[in-house]
Design a protein around this motif. Structure first.
Motif: not given
Length: 249
Positions: A121-129, A163-172
């Motif tokens: 449940g819930g949201a975490y509106p951030h770009k996360v590595g 998690i809603d609104q989370i944006e997972l980024v991909d390192p090289k």
């Protein structure tokens, strides 16, 4: 379900909020959580530097304290790896040791493998590595390292993706070591700092606002490097992100 919290030394002394986040996550899922107050260090720092005679009493103490409980859970892949992969040297053949290894889990693998969590449940509106720490990745098999053939998976990533609104980024280079390595950071300071800085730059280059991992020891190293170099990157243990998102739902 009874869970004994094993809280690593550095979390207890420097990052107690990570232990509290772990507690709240487990309690929301109906676990009967206890904290054995007599627990001590697992002995990993001593074992890593070859001081086996100093590590053995701590392993014996761990077995004595945590054997009575149904499960043992810690927000630390490296400490759990110490119990499951390196205690054999000290405890092989001891009554209850095989059972202790089988019931000791890192938080993410406990949520995925034991509790079978399939929604969050819930949201975490951030770009996360996500930093995939070495012990969890290669000793606990919490994900697939790049050197192995097979389908990709990651238990920490699986939880974050719920998690809603989370944006997972991909390192090289998603599974490269941060350079901490416990006493390695002291014995090989220059190499350790270069490795950690490289990890930070990789995640920043991917657009991360927040860097997370299942090991606060790795994050402690990266946080220190980032702070000294004034890098615009927040550092949070995955338990903190999971707890914060859920608490706001």
């Amino acid at each position: 379900m009874q869970v004994a919290l094993f809280i690593p030394c550095y979390i207890d002394q420097l990052y107690p909020r990570v232990g509290m986040a772990t507690l709240k996550i487990l309690e929301r899922r109906g676990c009967d959580v206890v904290f054995p107050s007599t627990q001590t260090c697992c002995g990993q720092p001593m074992a890593n530097t070859g001081c086996s005679s100093d590590a053995k009493p701590l392993a014996e103490r761990f077995l004595e304290i945590f054997s009575p409980y149904q499960y043992v859970v810690a927000p630390s892949g490296s400490c759990v790896a110490m119990v499951r992969r390196h205690y054999d040297e000290y405890l092989e053949g001891r009554p209850g040791f095989a059972e202790l290894k089988a019931k000791t889990f890192e938080l993410c693998e406990f949520l995925v493998d034991v509790m079978k969590v399939d929604a969050w449940g819930g949201a975490y509106p951030h770009k996360v590595g996500l930093h995939s720490s070495c012990h969890g990745l290669r000793e606990l098999e919490m994900g697939k390292p790049s050197e192995r053939v097979g389908p990709a998976f990651s238990k920490p990533l699986r939880l974050l993706e719920m998690i809603d609104q989370i944006e997972l980024v991909d390192p090289k280079r998603p599974d490269e070591c941060c350079g901490f390595g416990g006493t390695f950071a002291v014995a090989e300071e220059a190499v350790s700092c270069m490795m950690g800085t490289d990890r930070l730059r990789d995640h920043l280059g991917a657009g991360a606002e927040v860097l997370t991992a299942a090991d606060m020891s790795c994050l402690m190293h990266l946080q220190g490097l980032g702070k000294r170099q004034q890098m615009p990157l927040q550092i949070k243990h995955i338990a903190e992100i999971l707890n914060e998102s859920e608490a706001k739902s």
